[in-house]
Design a protein around this motif. Structure first.
Motif, mmCIF file in Angstrom:
data_model
loop_
_atom_site.group_PDB
_atom_site.id
_atom_site.type_symbol
_atom_site.label_atom_id
_atom_site.label_comp_id
_atom_site.label_asym_id
_atom_site.label_seq_id
_atom_site.Cartn_x
_atom_site.Cartn_y
_atom_site.Cartn_z
ATOM 1 N N GLU A 47 61.563 -6.177 -37.164
ATOM 2 C CA GLU A 47 62.521 -7.249 -36.958
ATOM 3 C C GLU A 47 63.521 -7.321 -38.115
ATOM 4 O O GLU A 47 63.223 -6.938 -39.248
ATOM 5 C CB GLU A 47 61.793 -8.598 -36.825
ATOM 6 C CG GLU A 47 60.929 -8.714 -35.577
ATOM 7 C CD GLU A 47 60.313 -10.100 -35.451
ATOM 8 O OE1 GLU A 47 60.598 -10.952 -36.319
ATOM 9 O OE2 GLU A 47 59.557 -10.326 -34.489
ATOM 10 N N LYS A 48 64.718 -7.807 -37.805
ATOM 11 C CA LYS A 48 65.746 -7.987 -38.817
ATOM 12 C C LYS A 48 65.235 -8.924 -39.905
ATOM 13 O O LYS A 48 64.644 -9.964 -39.636
ATOM 14 C CB LYS A 48 67.011 -8.567 -38.172
ATOM 15 C CG LYS A 48 68.162 -8.719 -39.140
ATOM 16 C CD LYS A 48 69.399 -9.237 -38.417
ATOM 17 C CE LYS A 48 70.562 -9.385 -39.391
ATOM 18 N NZ LYS A 48 71.798 -9.862 -38.704
ATOM 19 N N GLY A 49 65.431 -8.523 -41.151
ATOM 20 C CA GLY A 49 64.965 -9.313 -42.282
ATOM 21 C C GLY A 49 63.592 -8.928 -42.779
ATOM 22 O O GLY A 49 63.128 -9.444 -43.807
ATOM 23 N N SER A 50 62.911 -8.004 -42.097
ATOM 24 C CA SER A 50 61.566 -7.576 -42.515
ATOM 25 C C SER A 50 61.623 -6.852 -43.853
ATOM 26 O O SER A 50 62.578 -6.131 -44.156
ATOM 27 C CB SER A 50 60.943 -6.674 -41.452
ATOM 28 O OG SER A 50 60.779 -7.351 -40.230
ATOM 29 N N PHE A 51 60.584 -7.020 -44.644
ATOM 30 C CA PHE A 51 60.503 -6.440 -45.992
ATOM 31 C C PHE A 51 60.260 -4.936 -45.916
ATOM 32 O O PHE A 51 59.400 -4.459 -45.171
ATOM 33 C CB PHE A 51 59.366 -7.112 -46.752
ATOM 34 C CG PHE A 51 59.136 -6.569 -48.137
ATOM 35 C CD1 PHE A 51 59.951 -6.929 -49.195
ATOM 36 C CD2 PHE A 51 58.100 -5.664 -48.377
ATOM 37 C CE1 PHE A 51 59.737 -6.423 -50.467
ATOM 38 C CE2 PHE A 51 57.879 -5.156 -49.642
ATOM 39 C CZ PHE A 51 58.702 -5.542 -50.693
ATOM 40 N N VAL A 52 61.036 -4.169 -46.691
ATOM 41 C CA VAL A 52 60.877 -2.723 -46.778
ATOM 42 C C VAL A 52 60.268 -2.314 -48.107
ATOM 43 O O VAL A 52 59.321 -1.535 -48.179
ATOM 44 C CB VAL A 52 62.237 -1.997 -46.577
ATOM 45 C CG1 VAL A 52 62.073 -0.485 -46.764
ATOM 46 C CG2 VAL A 52 62.804 -2.302 -45.207
ATOM 47 N N GLY A 53 60.822 -2.819 -49.218
ATOM 48 C CA GLY A 53 60.326 -2.489 -50.549
ATOM 49 C C GLY A 53 61.007 -3.345 -51.596
ATOM 50 O O GLY A 53 62.034 -3.990 -51.348
ATOM 51 N N ASN A 54 60.418 -3.362 -52.793
ATOM 52 C CA ASN A 54 60.972 -4.144 -53.901
ATOM 53 C C ASN A 54 61.866 -3.232 -54.739
ATOM 54 O O ASN A 54 61.399 -2.498 -55.603
ATOM 55 C CB ASN A 54 59.842 -4.736 -54.752
ATOM 56 C CG ASN A 54 60.357 -5.789 -55.727
ATOM 57 O OD1 ASN A 54 61.407 -5.619 -56.344
ATOM 58 N ND2 ASN A 54 59.621 -6.880 -55.849
ATOM 59 N N ILE A 55 63.151 -3.254 -54.437
ATOM 60 C CA ILE A 55 64.118 -2.403 -55.125
ATOM 61 C C ILE A 55 64.165 -2.717 -56.614
ATOM 62 O O ILE A 55 64.203 -1.814 -57.456
ATOM 63 C CB ILE A 55 65.518 -2.572 -54.507
ATOM 64 C CG1 ILE A 55 65.589 -1.812 -53.183
ATOM 65 C CG2 ILE A 55 66.604 -2.080 -55.436
ATOM 66 C CD1 ILE A 55 65.677 -0.317 -53.318
ATOM 67 N N ALA A 56 64.169 -4.006 -56.981
ATOM 68 C CA ALA A 56 64.269 -4.392 -58.389
ATOM 69 C C ALA A 56 63.131 -3.793 -59.201
ATOM 70 O O ALA A 56 63.338 -3.193 -60.262
ATOM 71 C CB ALA A 56 64.274 -5.910 -58.515
ATOM 72 N N SER A 57 61.910 -3.936 -58.672
ATOM 73 C CA SER A 57 60.751 -3.403 -59.385
ATOM 74 C C SER A 57 60.793 -1.888 -59.468
ATOM 75 O O SER A 57 60.517 -1.299 -60.523
ATOM 76 C CB SER A 57 59.472 -3.860 -58.679
ATOM 77 O OG SER A 57 58.333 -3.257 -59.264
ATOM 78 N N ASP A 58 61.172 -1.243 -58.366
ATOM 79 C CA ASP A 58 61.189 0.222 -58.333
ATOM 80 C C ASP A 58 62.294 0.817 -59.195
ATOM 81 O O ASP A 58 62.188 1.965 -59.638
ATOM 82 C CB ASP A 58 61.337 0.706 -56.888
ATOM 83 C CG ASP A 58 60.130 0.339 -56.034
ATOM 84 O OD1 ASP A 58 59.037 0.179 -56.610
ATOM 85 O OD2 ASP A 58 60.295 0.210 -54.811
ATOM 86 N N LEU A 59 63.360 0.046 -59.442
ATOM 87 C CA LEU A 59 64.425 0.511 -60.324
ATOM 88 C C LEU A 59 64.217 0.091 -61.772
ATOM 89 O O LEU A 59 64.992 0.460 -62.654
ATOM 90 C CB LEU A 59 65.784 -0.020 -59.840
ATOM 91 C CG LEU A 59 66.278 0.471 -58.485
ATOM 92 C CD1 LEU A 59 67.649 -0.128 -58.183
ATOM 93 C CD2 LEU A 59 66.351 1.983 -58.457
#
Length: 342
Positions: free
Chosen positions: A40-52
Motif C-alpha cells: 500500500e502507498k505509504g508502506s515502510f521500505v527502509g530507514n534511509i537516514a540510518s543506512d546513510l
C-alpha cells in the motif's frame, strides 16, 4: 567581434558547471532493499537516514531528496523520520513481465553534502495472479474410430507470476475414457494433452463433459479452470497433415498492410466433408494476434497492421488445420521482421 563577446559570456558558466560536476561525490556503497509487490502507498521500505549514517533531525536540513529517471515516482522520502516509503502501487508484472529478477534503481541526493547515494529495490513477486485460460470452454470433436493412446492438444493456461507462483501443472477431472499428459516447451512453458485411454462409442455416449484445472505453486495455491466438451463423431479417421512442420518468412518492416506473407497448406486423405480443411491461428495473448490474420479457406497469412522492427524482431504463431468433422493438426509459423532504414 560578436563571436568573441559571446565566448566571454558563455565560458564562465561552462567552467562553473565543470567545477561543480567535479565536486559531486557518488557514494560507492549501494543501499539495497527487497519488498513484495502490491504494498500500500505509504508502506515502510527502509530507514534511509540510518543506512546513510545520518541523523534524522538534520536530514531535511541537508536537502535530501529522491532522484529517479522514470515518470512514475514509486518511492517517497519521509524527512521527518528518515524512512523510505511506497510512493505508489508497484505491480511487478507491469514493470518486469516474467523476468526472473525485477529491480528498481534510483538515487538519493544530499544537496548540502554534494553526495549521491545509489539505491536498489528488488520487487519480490507475490502470488496475485491465478492461472487462467483464454477460453472458458474447450471444444473437441473426436471420432469413435480413434484408437486409444491418441493425443489431443489442449489450450494452454497463462500465469504472469514467476517462479513457484507461476503455472506448475494441470489436472483432469475423473472420467472413464481420458487421461492427461503434461509436457514442457522451451523456457519451461507447460502445456496439456488429452489422451484417449478407452475407445469411444457414439451410440453409448455422444458427449463427454470434462474439467481441466491449472494450478500454481504459491501459498495458498491458486487455480483456474476450463470446461472441455468432447463430441464423439462417426467415421472420420484421417486428420489433416501440413506439408511442412514450420513455415518461415523474412519480411521487411515497411511491408504494406494486407500483404500476403505466406500460405500454409494441409491435406486430408478422407473424402467429402471429412477432407475439407479450414485453417485457424491458435489463440495467443498479446499484440501478435492483432498484427496478423489467416484466411481460413486459402491458408494465406496477411498483415493487419504495420510491422515495426524496433518493437518486435520476431513473431511466432501456431496454425491449426481442421477438417469437416473436427480432427486437427498444427504447424508453426515464424515471421522474421527485417530492419529497414526508417
Amino acid at each position: 567581434m560578436f563571436t568573441e563577446q559571446k565566448r566571454r559570456i558563455c565560458m564562465p558558466p561552462v567552467l562553473f558547471c565543470f567545477l561543480l560536476g567535479s565536486l559531486w561525490e557518488t557514494s560507492a556503497a549501494q543501499i539495497r532493499y527487497s519488498i513484495p509487490e502490491e504494498m500500500e502507498k505509504g508502506s515502510f521500505v527502509g530507514n534511509i537516514a540510518s543506512d546513510l549514517g545520518l541523523e534524522v533531525r538534520v536530514l531535511s536540513q541537508l536537502g535530501a531528496r529522491i532522484v529517479s529517471r522514470g515518470k512514475k515516482q514509486h518511492f517517497a522520502l519521509n524527512v521527518r523520520n528518515g524512512s523510505l516509503v511506497i510512493g505508489e502501487r508497484i505491480d511487478r508484472e507491469e514493470l518486469c513481465a516474467q523476468s526472473t529478477q525485477c529491480l528498481l534503481n534510483f538515487n538519493v541526493l544530499i544537496e548540502d553534502k554534494l553526495k549521491i547515494y545509489s539505491v536498489e529495490v528488488e520487487i519480490i513477486d507475490i502470488n496475485d495472479n491465478p492461472p487462467h485460460f483464454l477460453l472458458e470452454e474447450l471444444e473437441l470433436k473426436i471420432s469413435e474410430t480413434t484408437a486409444p493412446g491418441t493425443q489431443h492438444l489442449l489450450e494452454n493456461a497463462y500465469d504472469p507470476d514467476v517462479g513457484l507462483n507461476s503455472l506448475q501443472g494441470y489436472e483432469l477431472s475423473p472420467n472413464r475414457h481420458f487421461s492427461l499428459q503434461v509436457h514442457s516447451r522451451a523456457k519451461g512453458v507447460k502445456y496439456p494433452e488429452l489422451v484417449l485411454e478407452r475407445a469411444l462409442d457414439r451410440e453409448d455416449e455422444s458427449i463427454h463433459h470434462l474439467m481441466l484445472t491449472a494450478w500454481d505453486g504459491g501459498e495458498p495455491i491458486r487455480s483456474g479452470t476450463a470446461r472441455i466438451l468432447v463430441t464423439v463423431l462417426d467415421g472420420n479417421d484421417n486428420a489433416p497433415v501440413f506439408t511442412q512442420p514450420i513455415y518461415t518468412v523474412n519480411v521487411p518492416e515497411n511491408v504494406l498492410q494486407g500483404t500476403t506473407l505466406l500460405t500454409v497448406n494441409a491435406t486430408d486423405a478422407d473424402e467429402g466433408i471429412n477432407s475439407q480443411v479450414r485453417y485457424f491461428l491458435v489463440k495467443i495473448p498479446g499484440k501478435t494476434s492483432q498484427i496478423f490474420q489467416l484466411n481460413s479457406v486459402t491458408g494465406e497469412l496477411l498483415t493487419l497492421q504495420n510491422l515495426d522492427y524496433e518493437e518486435a524482431e520476431f513473431h511466432e504463431m501456431e496454425v491449426e488445420a481442421q477438417d469437416g468433422l473436427g480432427l486437427r493438426s498444427r504447424a508453426k509459423i515464424h515471421v522474421t521482421v527485417v530492419d529497414m532504414n526508417d
